[in-house]
Design a protein around this motif. Structure first.
Motif, PDB file in Angstrom:
ATOM      1  N   GLU A   1       0.869  -1.185   0.000  1.00 31.45           N
ATOM      2  CA  GLU A   1       0.000   0.000   0.000  1.00 31.45           C
ATOM      3  C   GLU A   1       0.902   1.231   0.000  1.00 31.45           C
ATOM      4  N   ILE A   2       0.680   2.154  -0.941  1.00 32.64           N
ATOM      5  CA  ILE A   2       1.429   3.412  -0.991  1.00 32.64           C
ATOM      6  C   ILE A   2       0.566   4.489  -0.345  1.00 32.64           C
ATOM      7  N   ASP A   3       1.053   5.095   0.734  1.00 33.05           N
ATOM      8  CA  ASP A   3       0.193   5.997   1.494  1.00 33.05           C
ATOM      9  C   ASP A   3       1.041   7.011   2.261  1.00 33.05           C
ATOM     10  N   TYR A   4       0.359   7.831   3.076  1.00 30.81           N
ATOM     11  CA  TYR A   4       1.030   8.795   3.939  1.00 30.81           C
ATOM     12  C   TYR A   4       1.187   8.233   5.350  1.00 30.81           C
ATOM     13  N   SER A   5       2.109   8.815   6.114  1.00 30.50           N
ATOM     14  CA  SER A   5       2.488   8.266   7.414  1.00 30.50           C
ATOM     15  C   SER A   5       1.309   8.112   8.365  1.00 30.50           C
ATOM     16  N   ASN A   6       0.475   9.147   8.508  1.00 28.18           N
ATOM     17  CA  ASN A   6      -0.617   9.092   9.480  1.00 28.18           C
ATOM     18  C   ASN A   6      -1.565   7.930   9.203  1.00 28.18           C
ATOM     19  N   GLN A   7      -1.906   7.743   7.925  1.00 25.71           N
ATOM     20  CA  GLN A   7      -2.832   6.658   7.579  1.00 25.71           C
ATOM     21  C   GLN A   7      -2.182   5.303   7.802  1.00 25.71           C
ATOM     22  N   MET A   8      -0.897   5.172   7.500  1.00 23.44           N
ATOM     23  CA  MET A   8      -0.222   3.897   7.694  1.00 23.44           C
ATOM     24  C   MET A   8      -0.159   3.522   9.173  1.00 23.44           C
ATOM     25  N   ILE A   9       0.084   4.512  10.032  1.00 21.50           N
ATOM     26  CA  ILE A   9       0.119   4.233  11.465  1.00 21.50           C
ATOM     27  C   ILE A   9      -1.250   3.772  11.952  1.00 21.50           C
ATOM     28  N   LEU A  10      -2.303   4.429  11.465  1.00 20.33           N
ATOM     29  CA  LEU A  10      -3.665   3.987  11.806  1.00 20.33           C
ATOM     30  C   LEU A  10      -3.898   2.556  11.343  1.00 20.33           C
ATOM     31  N   ASP A  11      -3.447   2.234  10.134  1.00 16.26           N
ATOM     32  CA  ASP A  11      -3.625   0.878   9.604  1.00 16.26           C
ATOM     33  C   ASP A  11      -2.814  -0.148  10.400  1.00 16.26           C
ATOM     34  N   LEU A  12      -1.650   0.250  10.906  1.00 12.90           N
ATOM     35  CA  LEU A  12      -0.873  -0.660  11.757  1.00 12.90           C
ATOM     36  C   LEU A  12      -1.612  -0.965  13.061  1.00 12.90           C
ATOM     37  N   THR A  13      -2.237   0.059  13.639  1.00  8.90           N
ATOM     38  CA  THR A  13      -2.938  -0.143  14.921  1.00  8.90           C
ATOM     39  C   THR A  13      -4.191  -0.991  14.747  1.00  8.90           C
ATOM     40  N   THR A  14      -4.847  -0.885  13.588  1.00  9.61           N
ATOM     41  CA  THR A  14      -6.083  -1.642  13.362  1.00  9.61           C
ATOM     42  C   THR A  14      -5.833  -3.006  12.724  1.00  9.61           C
ATOM     43  N   GLY A  15      -4.582  -3.293  12.356  1.00  6.84           N
ATOM     44  CA  GLY A  15      -4.271  -4.574  11.729  1.00  6.84           C
ATOM     45  C   GLY A  15      -4.341  -4.544  10.218  1.00  6.84           C
ATOM     46  N   GLY A  16      -4.582  -3.355   9.630  1.00  3.72           N
ATOM     47  CA  GLY A  16      -4.645  -3.263   8.175  1.00  3.72           C
ATOM     48  C   GLY A  16      -3.289  -3.401   7.509  1.00  3.72           C
ATOM     49  N   LEU A  17      -2.219  -3.089   8.248  1.00  7.97           N
ATOM     50  CA  LEU A  17      -0.853  -3.275   7.756  1.00  7.97           C
ATOM     51  C   LEU A  17      -0.050  -4.038   8.794  1.00  7.97           C
ATOM     52  N   ASP A  18       0.982  -4.744   8.332  1.00  8.98           N
ATOM     53  CA  ASP A  18       1.880  -5.465   9.235  1.00  8.98           C
ATOM     54  C   ASP A  18       3.199  -4.730   9.434  1.00  8.98           C
ATOM     55  N   LEU A  19       3.584  -3.910   8.461  1.00  7.87           N
ATOM     56  CA  LEU A  19       4.874  -3.228   8.504  1.00  7.87           C
ATOM     57  C   LEU A  19       4.769  -1.985   7.634  1.00  7.87           C
ATOM     58  N   ALA A  20       5.469  -0.917   8.021  1.00 10.60           N
ATOM     59  CA  ALA A  20       5.427   0.311   7.229  1.00 10.60           C
ATOM     60  C   ALA A  20       6.801   0.966   7.188  1.00 10.60           C
ATOM     61  N   VAL A  21       7.047   1.699   6.102  1.00 16.34           N
ATOM     62  CA  VAL A  21       8.244   2.517   5.952  1.00 16.34           C
ATOM     63  C   VAL A  21       7.753   3.940   5.779  1.00 16.34           C
ATOM     64  N   LEU A  22       8.133   4.836   6.708  1.00 21.01           N
ATOM     65  CA  LEU A  22       7.476   6.139   6.735  1.00 21.01           C
ATOM     66  C   LEU A  22       8.398   7.246   7.228  1.00 21.01           C
ATOM     67  N   TYR A  23       7.895   8.473   7.150  1.00 19.62           N
ATOM     68  CA  TYR A  23       8.643   9.657   7.569  1.00 19.62           C
ATOM     69  C   TYR A  23       8.308  10.103   8.989  1.00 19.62           C
TER      70      TYR A  23
END
Length: 281
Positions: free
Chosen positions: A124-146
């Motif tokens: 998933e290509i996205d912005y940091s805030n949304q990726m962090i939300l997705d990590l907390t809800t289980g939508g993502l397992d790992l993220a690379v962010l600013y």
């Protein structure tokens, strides 16, 4: 619950128009109305109000929207995992910040294909805030962010830095850069603070943007001066579009990996994170 009820609800939240949602989903307006009534019956709450000015979600509709997105996401994940049975051992969902995917994606995915061939990757290509939300809800397992947000369930590690340099479609020095022809980049809160400290005279400009691809597009089409990543700057220089503003400061943006703490000691996640570092250095 039928998944098309959620699809219809989420589309209507976006369009606020029954006819537009019907067109987008390829169904009749009466079908959209029927699906919304069915969903309201299941939830025992009115989700939308229709009046002369249009369609607006109720308080219940607004609150249900995030839950509907989460359910839809889990449904899509379930479908992907079921489809992958027999082909892959595991599915990992990865988020990558918009400014980083060109630099990270190809070499890292090549490593994954060679090193862990039975691992399926959803990106998933996205912005940091949304990726962090997705990590907390289980939508993502790992993220690379600013931009990390220091939440108790998320573990961060700085893995590299991204250097942003000033480029211009004219051969300029810093003393010649004017706010009127400057595109004010705003890639992250960290970048924003650094820019304010280093270049307060360029804070007020007619255009401000947070996407490097869009800034590069404007430079190609309209010209101007802006901060872009070194990789974007190199590409624009090869095209003959821009020149480096040689005496401008460089803004170094930290790059972080982020995982939910439940995966912090996962062998697969540790391998993926180690492989990420060479691609982001």
């Amino acid at each position: 619950m039928q998944i098309e009820l959620l699809d219809t609800f989420l589309d209507l939240i976006e369009t606020r128009n029954f006819n537009k949602t019907a067109e987008r989903l390829g169904v009749t307006q009466s079908t959209v109305s029927s699906r919304i009534r069915s969903l309201e019956s299941i939830l025992e709450k009115q989700l939308f109000i229709r009046n002369k000015s249009g369609t607006e979600p109720t308080v219940a509709g607004i609150r249900f929207a995030d839950h509907a997105k989460a359910v839809k996401l889990r449904w899509l994940d379930a479908r992907r995992e079921i489809e992958a049975v027999g082909k892959f051992d595991r599915l990992i969902r990865i988020g990558i910040h918009f400014e980083l995917y060109e630099r990270v994606l190809e070499p890292w995915l090549e490593w994954v294909r060679n090193a862990i061939p039975k691992l399926a990757i959803y990106v998933e290509i996205d912005y940091s805030n949304q990726m962090i939300l997705d990590l907390t809800t289980g939508g993502l397992d790992l993220a690379v962010l600013y931009s990390p947000q220091h939440l108790p369930d998320i573990h961060y590690e700085q893995i590299a830095e991204e250097n942003f340099v000033m480029v211009s479609t004219s051969r300029l020095s810093m003393s010649e850069v004017r706010p009127s022809n400057y595109i004010r980049a705003n890639y992250s809160p960290f970048f924003d603070r650094a820019h304010k400290q280093m270049l307060p005279e360029l804070e007020i400009s007619p255009i401000s943007m947070g996407n490097g691809g869009a800034i590069a597009h404007l430079l190609r089409r309209k010209g101007g001066t802006a901060f872009v990543s070194q990789s974007v700057a190199a590409a624009l220089q090869r095209e003959g579009v821009v020149h480096l503003v040689q005496d401008a400061p460089t803004i170094s943006q930290p790059i972080y990996s982020a995982v939910h703490i439940r995966y912090r000691h996962s062998h697969t996640h540790i391998r993926l994170l180690k492989a990420l570092k060479p691609t982001t250095v």
